[in-house]
Write a protein that holds these residues in place. Structure first.
Motif: not given
Lengths: 405, 405
Positions: A205-212, A255-259, A176-179, A340-346
């Motif tokens: 870039s941190l693994g949310a697969k919605v958009l590259h 975000a997380h990335d196991v790849d 549905d969008g970005v979570y 990799k686990i990341s927190v994101v926010g301006a």
């Protein structure tokens, strides 16, 4: 009249029924008075199927021939989608990357878009047609077919939106969008109404697969307004644009990335130019490097560790093996059991408490942090892969992402 | 050094094992010191499969989009065959019809080759590469992908051989060569060592499926020497060339075709220009007409009967329905339960006994002849479809094609 670029992913066009569903959406957008350009990916698992066919014949085919093969997946999609739109009685034409004039570098399987000649598309739009474009592909200056690598179709859509000066680029996908976090891991995750380019960039870039991240970078550079929506319902999506509507919370998501895989180059000579030599060799082959850690020199040598995507691991290790002498290094090691686990926010840089809150959440779960990387708007930690699900849940909860509105 | 153009049909490249077999043949030809250009069709039933996918979405898609879709079949083949040759360690490159510069008319799904720019192929051959070319496809002057229709890949191969001034064009298929009759119907049928272009032309247009008449016509016009061989063994094939080696027999073979339908236009005005109007309308849509019979005018009207291939029947009838008023005609009728049997051989015109011998064979079997057509080198009879097998056997035996050496 607005010009809208829509992009539909492979799962959205996976079979005849879904193609007709997509055709219906396109029809609605056209009849609302818009000019429509549609970018599509290969259907469902077509690309995997083509890859299997190749591997059955040659386990190490040239990348040029791989592009020749893989580009057929999108060509099939555009023809079928055009036929679906014809069935609804609307004027339509499908175009390959070559026909659109998408010029790319010649780095096969991972080419970069260098220019787009929009004249053919404009001619067809002026003729009243809906234009369906094959994502993921282009042509190099030798007239050879290239593919754009991961996130290629998103990148095609954003590049076309930029070249055509479109009013909106709509990315349709199966979510549905970005979570605030992956809803499969964290059921309490919330959908974001808005996110800035930079925040999306980090999330992607941190693994949310919605958009590259390639497509987000391009959107940021050309100020292309994006919206990420689901192709299976009519829910509001997430807007990605320059001025994010200010929300109370600082942290946008986890975000997380196991790849990913970690590579360590052991005993590199402690003198200038070694890191440059190493990372240039990788960049020349199109290999992106993420978190980099360099040990302090001891006894004339140092160790350099970094992460790459799993798909690049074998090639990266091979390249480094060939460089060991030149780097004065003794060995190259790698590990795949990391995440990799990341927190994101301006605005994170102005909130020094963020990092310690994240470390606290991981410490409470007894999760070991192997590497740390920070930027203006994110903090990433490398942890054991087996701990990633617990880590995402704990961090999401610690930042109260389920409840902050 | 000789330049050889080889063409492999869909069954010859149907799976990984067969592709490797073909790659081995190409390797042998290359290592014998030849320059090699290879034309391939889509694998096995790929084209049917793509057509099914289209029909699931739109039972009447535009021909332009059909070409966009179908052309992917050959593109997959060329990439996989190139990978197979790479696996054998030889330099190779695959090229689409567009990359080769095969310019065609814009009659989608049935385009004609208008010109070939051989410069890319020559460049790759000069670089020592084996060149794999997608059969069946080209590009019109609007940069749109076209396909060549039935016999398209054979036509591509012969056209390339002509454009490149090749020393030989080898057509590999799943049969050993050209036979005196279809061996599935007549087990005694013999393989011909040689046949002239004109004889082959008649055999092909009369239903011998080994070579399509378009490719033979092209070969004759440009004097391209052809050989038809089996891709699964190393048997000698059948040579098709200008000076057929003279054999004792006049008749080269018996051909038959069940893929035909008869159309009758009833009550056409008996005045000049009607036949021209009728057949021009069909020709404009790329519909080939075969045996034509016109009744003697009576009461100011006449009937015109002719045959078309079954795949053109519906379209032809629709065209004629729209012309009825203009032709002053009252009705159009058609039948699909017919078949054509033909005997082919140079010098037939000087042997008046041939026709009567053929009629005798059919009469002895009690088979009714509905239409007759003759040329310098063939006699064709239209008969009921249910009688075709008996007819071929009887005529083959009557002319002693099983025993004459």
């Amino acid at each position: 009249m607005s010009l809208i670029v829509q992009k539909y992913g492979g799962s959205s066009v996976a079979n005849a029924e879904r193609l007709m569903n997509v055709a219906g959406r396109i029809k609605a957008a056209k009849e609302a008075g818009n000019d429509i350009v549609v970018v599509v990916s290969a259907q469902g698992d077509t690309t995997d199927h083509l890859m299997d066919m190749a591997m059955e014949i040659n386990s190490n085919p040239s990348k040029r021939e791989l592009d020749m093969l893989l580009s057929t997946g999108e060509q099939i999609s555009i023809a079928l989608l055009a036929m679906a739109i014809e069935a609804l009685g609307l004027p339509v034409i499908s175009l390959t990357g070559q026909q659109v004039g998408i010029k790319t570098s010649n780095l096969h399987t991972n080419a970069r878009i260098e220019a787009i000649d929009g004249s053919r598309i404009r001619k067809e739009l002026d003729g009243g047609k809906i234009v369906i474009v094959a994502g993921f592909q282009g042509m190099d200056d030798n007239d050879d077919i290239t593919t754009l690598g991961r996130g290629g179709s998103d990148t095609t859509a954003v590049a076309l939106a930029a070249a055509l000066n479109a009013d909106m680029c709509e990315i349709y996908t199966d979510v549905d969008g970005v979570y605030t976090a992956d809803p499969r891991l964290v059921p309490e995750a919330r959908k974001l109404a808005d996110i800035s380019y930079d925040e999306m960039l980090e999330m992607a870039s941190l693994g949310a697969k919605v958009l590259h991240n390639r497509s987000v970078e391009l959107a940021k550079n050309f100020n292309v307004p994006l919206v990420v929506k689901c192709s299976f319902n009519s829910n509001d999506g997430t807007y990605v644009r320059e001025e994010s509507i200010v929300e109370k919370m600082v942290i946008k998501g986890v975000a997380h990335d196991v790849d990913i895989a970690r590579i360590a180059v052991i005993g590199v000579a402690d003198k200038p130019g070694m890191a440059h030599k190493l990372f240039k060799a990788l960049a020349d082959q199109g290999i992106n490097v993420d978190i980099i850690l360099q040990s302090i020199g001891r006894g004339g040598t140092k160790d350099i560790s970094f992460t790459v995507s799993k798909s690049n691991l074998k090639q990266a290790v091979d390249i480094i093996k060939g460089l060991l002498d030149e780097l004065g290094a003794t060995d190259v090691k790698y590990a795949e059991d990391i995440a990799k686990i990341s927190v994101v926010g301006a605005g994170m840089a102005n909130n020094p408490g963020i990092a310690s809150l994240m470390f606290e959440a991981l410490a409470e779960e007894g999760i070991n942090i192997e590497m740390i990387s920070t930027s203006e708007i994110k903090i990433s930690c490398l942890i054991p892969k087996e701990d990633i699900e617990r880590a995402v849940k704990a961090v999401h909860k610690k930042f109260r992402l389920d409840s902050v509105a």
